[in-house]
Enzyme design. Structure first.
Site, short mmCIF file in Angstrom:
data_model
loop_
_atom_site.label_atom_id
_atom_site.label_comp_id
_atom_site.label_asym_id
_atom_site.label_seq_id
_atom_site.Cartn_x
_atom_site.Cartn_y
_atom_site.Cartn_z
N LEU A 140 0.83 -1.21 0.00
CA LEU A 140 0.00 0.00 0.00
C LEU A 140 0.86 1.26 0.00
CD1 LEU A 140 -2.80 -1.03 2.54
CD2 LEU A 140 -2.71 -1.39 0.06
N HIS A 169 -3.25 4.17 -2.56
CA HIS A 169 -4.23 3.33 -1.86
C HIS A 169 -4.84 4.10 -0.68
CE1 HIS A 169 -1.45 0.17 -3.56
NE2 HIS A 169 -2.61 -0.24 -4.02
#
Ligand code: PAF
Length: 285
Positions: free
Chosen positions: A32, A36
């Protein structure tokens, strides 16, 4: 702790729905980054409960692609999700998602989006990729039953195809598309940027430069698609292996002769062997 089990996710979601709460899903393959994070923040703003799935989906990678090498950073991903108040991090194993058997067209029911949408852009070289994406996304929708699902504009072809699947298969979920997040330099964030050297990151700026230049030419009044494409070539050097540069309708991915405010410009280019993609809407949002 991440939840690995489909039944546990279902149980939680069932309780939430009983209480009349709305559920958001952010499907990811982990590693991530701030891109994200923007999806997670939007999901938190929009929904009462948020599930982030972290699953490197084997069936959307071709045999020569980076499935084994794809960055896996579950501990860090979980920390980030916790700090954002995510309710469930769903991190199933491939066996939980697909059973222990061989993953092939012979053993799995696939969702195959229409040829018109996949026979271009990333789908041209990544054969079967969008079958794998639609199959896993529909499975995640069936497991989580979200009211909203959040996708990044960076994977523009993916968003168009997922929207088409949702419409054609009457899936009761609203797809929310969130803008591309960039480094200050202009480089679009991607989990694959981790593969680039510092030098490679500089060379990778060619993608956003080409897109920005095409947009500024459009804003100056150039609408002829071939002329707009021509402007890209002066930016490319032998460090850039251009895979495609396309100027298409942003909703249908149809080709156009003349650009207008419903046009998207999409690029894929390899730098240091790393395949990077980026895009821009000519008409703003
Ligand atoms: O965009 C991605 O990260 C993946 O394609 C998705 C939507 C999580 C499906 O595996």
């Amino acid at each position: 702790m991440p939840v690995n089990n489909i039944e546990d996710v279902r149980k939680n979601v069932k309780e939430w729905k009983k209480e009349g709460l709305t559920v958001g899903l952010v499907p990811t393959m982990g590693a991530l980054h701030a891109g994200h994070l923007s999806l997670i923040k939007k999901a938190k703003e929009t929904c009462d409960r948020v599930v982030v799935s972290v699953f490197v989906n084997p069936i959307q990678f071709g045999p020569a692609e980076d499935y084994d090498k794809y960055p896996r950073t579950l501990d860090a991903d979980e920390k980030l999700c916790n700090s954002e108040g995510v309710d469930i991090v769903f991190a199933p194993t491939p066996a939980e998602m697909y059973g222990g058997g061989r993953l092939s067209n012979d053993t799995l029911t696939y969702v195959c989006p229409p040829f018109f949408y996949v026979n271009k852009l990333c789908g041209k070289t990544r054969v079967g990729h969008f079958d794998g994406v639609c199959t896993v996304v529909l499975k995640l929708f069936n497991i989580v039953q979200p009211d909203y699902a959040f996708f990044g504009q960076k994977d523009a072809q993916q968003v168009v195809i997922v929207k088409k699947m949702v419409k054609d298969l009457n899936v009761p979920v609203q797809i929310i598309q969130c803008p591309i997040v960039r480094e200050e330099s202009g480089l679009a964030l991607s989990s694959r940027n981790k593969y680039l050297s510092e030098e490679g990151k500089k060379d990778a700026l060619v993608l956003s430069r080409i897109l920005n230049n095409i947009k500024s030419c459009y804003l100056k009044g150039i609408t002829d698609v071939s002329a707009l494409k021509e402007t890209a070539y002066s930016f490319l050097t032998d460090k850039h292996d251009l895979e495609y540069l396309e100027i298409l309708d942003k909703n249908t991915l149809e080709e156009k002769d003349k650009a207008d405010d419903d046009t998207i410009v999409l690029i894929a280019c390899r730098v240091e062997g790393v395949r990077l993609i980026d895009n821009v809407y000519l008409g703003g949002k």
